[in-house]
Design an enzyme around this catalytic site. Structure first.
Site, PDB file in Angstrom:
ATOM      1  N   LYS A 215       1.693  -3.399   7.496  1.00  0.00           N
ATOM      2  CA  LYS A 215       1.887  -3.652   6.055  1.00  0.00           C
ATOM      3  C   LYS A 215       3.371  -3.591   5.675  1.00  0.00           C
ATOM      4  O   LYS A 215       3.796  -4.208   4.700  1.00  0.00           O
ATOM      5  CB  LYS A 215       1.076  -2.636   5.242  1.00  0.00           C
ATOM      6  CG  LYS A 215      -0.427  -2.958   5.182  1.00  0.00           C
ATOM      7  CD  LYS A 215      -0.710  -4.071   4.176  1.00  0.00           C
ATOM      8  CE  LYS A 215      -2.184  -4.335   4.015  1.00  0.00           C
ATOM      9  NZ  LYS A 215      -2.477  -5.350   3.005  1.00  0.00           N
TER      10      LYS A 215
ATOM     11  N   TYR B  35      -1.684   0.395  10.911  1.00  0.00           N
ATOM     12  CA  TYR B  35      -1.950  -0.319   9.654  1.00  0.00           C
ATOM     13  C   TYR B  35      -0.694  -0.331   8.783  1.00  0.00           C
ATOM     14  O   TYR B  35      -0.253  -1.378   8.294  1.00  0.00           O
ATOM     15  CB  TYR B  35      -3.118   0.356   8.912  1.00  0.00           C
ATOM     16  CG  TYR B  35      -3.298  -0.089   7.477  1.00  0.00           C
ATOM     17  CD1 TYR B  35      -3.902  -1.310   7.173  1.00  0.00           C
ATOM     18  CD2 TYR B  35      -2.880   0.718   6.407  1.00  0.00           C
ATOM     19  CE1 TYR B  35      -4.075  -1.719   5.855  1.00  0.00           C
ATOM     20  CE2 TYR B  35      -3.049   0.314   5.089  1.00  0.00           C
ATOM     21  CZ  TYR B  35      -3.651  -0.901   4.816  1.00  0.00           C
ATOM     22  OH  TYR B  35      -3.825  -1.304   3.510  1.00  0.00           O
TER      23      TYR B  35
ATOM     24  N   THR C 179       0.800  -1.221   0.000  1.00  0.00           N
ATOM     25  CA  THR C 179       0.000   0.000   0.000  1.00  0.00           C
ATOM     26  C   THR C 179       0.839   1.280   0.000  1.00  0.00           C
ATOM     27  O   THR C 179       1.943   1.310   0.565  1.00  0.00           O
ATOM     28  CB  THR C 179      -0.912   0.012   1.247  1.00  0.00           C
ATOM     29  OG1 THR C 179      -1.443   1.330   1.446  1.00  0.00           O
ATOM     30  CG2 THR C 179      -0.164  -0.367   2.517  1.00  0.00           C
TER      31      THR C 179
ATOM     32  N   GLU D 104       0.281   3.592   1.814  1.00  0.00           N
ATOM     33  CA  GLU D 104       0.399   4.024   3.212  1.00  0.00           C
ATOM     34  C   GLU D 104       1.820   3.784   3.740  1.00  0.00           C
ATOM     35  O   GLU D 104       2.209   4.370   4.743  1.00  0.00           O
ATOM     36  CB  GLU D 104      -0.617   3.295   4.090  1.00  0.00           C
ATOM     37  CG  GLU D 104      -2.062   3.728   3.870  1.00  0.00           C
ATOM     38  CD  GLU D 104      -2.355   5.140   4.363  1.00  0.00           C
ATOM     39  OE1 GLU D 104      -2.036   5.432   5.520  1.00  0.00           O
ATOM     40  OE2 GLU D 104      -2.889   5.946   3.585  1.00  0.00           O
TER      41      GLU D 104
END
Ligand code: NAP
Ligand code: F7E
Length: 369
Positions: free
Chosen positions: A157, A153, A129, A131
């Site tokens: 990840k 999160y 991601t 992110e």
């Protein structure tokens, strides 16, 4: 010709449902994992259930035994690991669960493949991601931009990204990450900002909601269409060498711009006044009874402890090496298709309207983020 066999974790999610359709169309045997739920209805894949080449199995990313057993039964040639606790705000509320599923879950899949001695025949796609770039260190972001995760999160990840890379190098496995920037659709979960906006715009236009409460309107995202992005997941696994790719449109917009455009599509022109927490979106043009009313407000309930505010992807590598077209669906087309879908959905809510209204009311009160 023998059908290729794919195993999808996260098959009930936005991406899992589009990917299933895509792979079935390509002639794959598609297997997906589902979790036991008290609600026995899987909205996004209901139309696929019962089709001859589509199979569902109970398993869980937190349950190694179930994954080892399933990989052994299915003998997949491709695994798409899409399962995750995917909501950034929720990762602040449930950090340990997020780490278990989004970080250790990736390791469990890799080990399930090794335990079944499939490491030289089974390719693995990992749903990484944007992110990971978090508190960004450069714009736009590409495959060489340093990571700076900025939520539980993203930290989870990041482990997923590195363990995939580690197994690629240590065991010569064909496993890679797609570093996907935000992708949305008419199937997007209702508490992600884009879907929250398109549903609220539809409900406000149809007199079923009074106003929309949002957090940081200045946040910038590179939003694409999920249906276009699942094609890229497949292309990454068909590439001759296992490599990581940034998947993005290369175009950036703010939450305010998304809101403005979504409301235009339901016939409401907003005028934004004030700053920060005091900013409001007031109806400047539209139905008579709404003119002058505040339809959008900012609420601190939707601010995050740390927020990622400047995501903008550079898809040059995916374009050059995979021949993927990042401009297939424009931002304007994406907003339009989501609003169109939600106008019809809200209009057809009928008997179920009370239930849906409750969710809208929760959203208004800031209970569900
Ligand atoms: P989504 O709609 O939230 O779907 C998540 C899926 O994961 C659902 O099928 C969910 O099952 C499943 N899941 C969650 N916990 C699980 C567990 N313990 N065991 C088994 N399955 C579990 O997410 P999405 O938008 O399709 O995203 C797909 C993947 O891409 C995720 O990994 C996400 O983090 C990543 N990603 C998404 C974006 C984006 O913009 N959409 C961008 C970059 C990366 P239930 O239906 O049972 O909850
Ligand atoms: O927030 C801001 C919020 O929740 C986007 C996941 O698919 O994409 C997704 O994560 C931005 C943030 O998505 C509200 O603060 C303002 O800056 O739609 P979102 P996300 O956090 O970018 C990435 C790539 C993933 O990997 C994730 O799995 O919008 N924002 N007001 C708001 N966000 C929400 N949810 N609700 C608001 O009211």
């Amino acid at each position: 010709m023998e059908r290729k066999v794919a195993l999808i974790t996260g098959v009930t999610g936005q991406d899992g449902s589009f990917l299933s359709e895509f792979l079935l169309e390509k002639g794959y045997e598609v297997h997906g994992i589902i979790r036991r739920s008290s609600v026995d209805f899987r909205e996004r894949i209901a139309h696929l259930e019962g089709k001859p080449h589509f199979h569902l199995h109970y398993a869980d990313m937190g349950d190694s035994m179930s994954l080892v057993k399933l990989v052994g039964i299915v003998q997949p040639s491709e695994i798409y690991n899409l399962a995750a606790q995917s909501h950034v705000q929720v990762s602040f509320d449930s950090p340990e669960f997020t780490a278990d599923v989004d970080a250790v879950g990736v390791l469990r899949i890799l080990e399930a493949v090794r335990t079944n001695h499939l490491e030289q025949s089974c390719k693995i796609y990992q749903a990484s991601t944007s992110e990971l770039y978090g508190k960004v260190e450069e714009v736009p972001q590409n495959e060489n931009t340093p990571f700076h995760p900025y939520s539980p999160y993203a930290v989870a990840k990041l482990y997923g990204f590195w363990i995939i890379k580690e197994y690629r190098e240590a065991y010569n496995m064909f496993c890679c990450s797609g570093i996907l920037f935000n992708h949305e659709s008419e199937r997007r979960g209702e508490t992600f900002v884009t879907r929250k906006i398109t549903l609220a715009a539809a409900r406000i236009a149809q007199g079923k909601q009074e106003k929309l409460l949002l957090g940081n309107l200045d946040s910038l995202r590179d939003w694409g269409y999920a249906k276009d992005y699942v094609e890229c997941m497949w292309l990454i696994l068909q590439h001759e060498t296992p490599e990581d790719f940034v998947i993005a449109t290369g175009v950036q917009h703010s939450v305010r711009e998304f809101t403005d455009l979504a409301f235009r599509h339901v016939g409401i022109e907003l005028r934004f006044e004030g700053e920060g927490i005091n900013e409001k979106g007031i109806c400047a043009k539209g139905p008579e009874h709404l003119i002058g009313k505040t339809l959008v407000e900012v609420s601190k309930d939707f601010y995050r402890p740390t927020d990622v505010v400047n995501l903008w992807g550079d898809p040059t590598k995916a374009k050059a090496k995979l021949g993927w077209n990042p401009a297939k669906t424009s931002f304007e087309q994406l907003v339009e298709l989501m609003v169109k879908h939600d106008m019809a959905k809200v209009a057809g809510e009928g008997a179920a309207a009370k239930v849906r209204m409750n969710l809208a009311e929760y959203l208004e009160k800031g209970v569900v983020k």
